[in-house]
Design an enzyme around this catalytic site. Sequence first.
Site, mmCIF file in Angstrom:
data_model
loop_
_atom_site.group_PDB
_atom_site.id
_atom_site.type_symbol
_atom_site.label_atom_id
_atom_site.label_comp_id
_atom_site.label_asym_id
_atom_site.label_seq_id
_atom_site.Cartn_x
_atom_site.Cartn_y
_atom_site.Cartn_z
ATOM 1 N NE ARG A 255 12.138 74.158 36.710
ATOM 2 C CZ ARG A 255 11.845 73.010 36.108
ATOM 3 N NH1 ARG A 255 11.633 72.995 34.800
ATOM 4 N NH2 ARG A 255 11.765 71.897 36.795
ATOM 5 N NE ARG A 270 9.160 78.298 27.939
ATOM 6 C CZ ARG A 270 9.746 77.097 27.952
ATOM 7 N NH1 ARG A 270 10.632 76.817 28.873
ATOM 8 N NH2 ARG A 270 9.449 76.208 27.036
ATOM 9 C CD GLU A 342 9.160 68.835 29.232
ATOM 10 O OE1 GLU A 342 9.775 69.467 28.356
ATOM 11 O OE2 GLU A 342 9.639 68.589 30.361
ATOM 12 C CB SER A 345 10.790 65.552 32.045
ATOM 13 O OG SER A 345 11.966 65.198 31.360
ATOM 14 N NE ARG A 384 4.767 73.661 30.892
ATOM 15 C CZ ARG A 384 5.958 73.465 30.331
ATOM 16 N NH1 ARG A 384 6.282 72.272 29.871
ATOM 17 N NH2 ARG A 384 6.812 74.468 30.217
#
Length: 415
Positions: A255, A270, A342, A345, A384
């Site tokens: 990303r 991130r 997070e 999801s 994460r």
Amino acid sequence: MLDPKIIRDQSDWVRQQLTHRHYPVQYLDAYLNADVVWRDRLQDVDALKNERNRLTPKSKPTPEQQASLKQLSDTIKSKQDELSVLEESVKKAALLLPNIPHESVPIGESEDDNIEIKRVGDPRIFSFEPAPHEAIAVSRQLIDFDSAAKIAGSRFSVYKGSGAKLERALINLMLDIHTQDHGYTEFIPPVVINSASLQGTGQLPKFEGDLFKLEGTDYWLSPTAEVQLTNLARDTIIDEDNLPIRMTAQTACFRKEAGSYGKDISGIIRQHQFNKIELVQLCHPDQSMAQLHELLGHAERVLQVLKLPYRVIQLCTGDIGFSSGITFDIEVWFPSQNTYREISSCSNFFDFQARRSMIRYRDKLSSKVNYLHTINGSGLAVGRTLAAILENYQRDDGSVDVPEALIPYMKSELL
RNA sequence: GGAGAGAUGGCUGAGUGGCCGAAAGCGGCGGUUUGCUAAACCGUUGUACGGAUGCAAAUCCGUACCGGGGGUUCGAAUCCCCCUCUCUCCGCCA
């Protein structure tokens, strides 16, 4: 893609639902207007074609017939060209319409209006100031950020030694759980994918800016294995008996994270490239909500096995993604930040992606085909999870306990 | 990278200008037979979009679709051009 009939017949309701997710309504109006014009012209052209079909003889026509038919054909050709332009604009507008939030989704403006569903596991009480995961990763020589910056750039990481092994152990643990206990079939798909796939799941055309594109090609780096796994079923019809279909894959995800400058700049929260185990299910429409909650449980199970404290939140209308109709996030506890972050999801897309991708099932009784529902979730984001382990399992001497469930994979008890 | 072959309905596979939305087989669905299952036999069975009727299930009408795009023609699955993908052989290579 939304059902065109619903947009037309219940446009006021659709308008209101999309307003709840801050969708600029003029796009909806643009779609509706284009749709009306297109259908009007379509009827004209179809009538002309019908005339041509009626008048065209089964064998060689007379010269007079040929001449008048030629004229008719030319008329059709030019009107057809105009119609094709209109049709294209309707299709383009349709691809920009987001999913309609499910009726149970709380109405809200932003992430501040998300609703906490539950908390599981108590955050550990530290007798010392817990260090951030990136400090631990560097001091234990698990991750080398400087080298990553040299060979790639910022927001990349080089895992090394026990760090690399821990990442691999987590991948194996998670895939084992989902394939052995939850009935998912494991895949290893390409991470380089084409634009048709990205359009099918909803990343394109709207979110091109979030993606890495391979220059001079139609290839992109996949931002999530959701795209690959869902598109495995693109343009297919599945027997109802075979539903639900459960697929999982561990892949690198890429990303751009454009527009996130200054956010999570340190650590591995991130990154431009990260590993993720993805869970995707193709469901019967009547089953998708129940399956979503089950899938959420599959993701939670990983955190339970790792004994990491987490909470589940439901995203409000202002925070759910473009393609999603309802989303639950799982957030894991980060002691150094004194907050939950997070890590998964889980969403039900209803028939939104299935319409874009032409994924259908054949009803057993009526033998009619119908769009199925797609659901997916992370199970989990590996980097994460690794970061959460470093923080939650750290000791005051700077070392890190290996979670019990990982010891067979790590073959050691301490990092 | 070079040479060749191919892409047709849920699947296999015929079809070289009008009789083709498309043979045949498999599968699916309905039925007959049967104590039940199987077999056999009979019938039926594509999708998308638009329109009409109906509360609806659905029915009817129209158009399009034989990998994708363009062209020739009164008329294209069929002829021509471009593209994509698959397969075979050669070369190269983890």
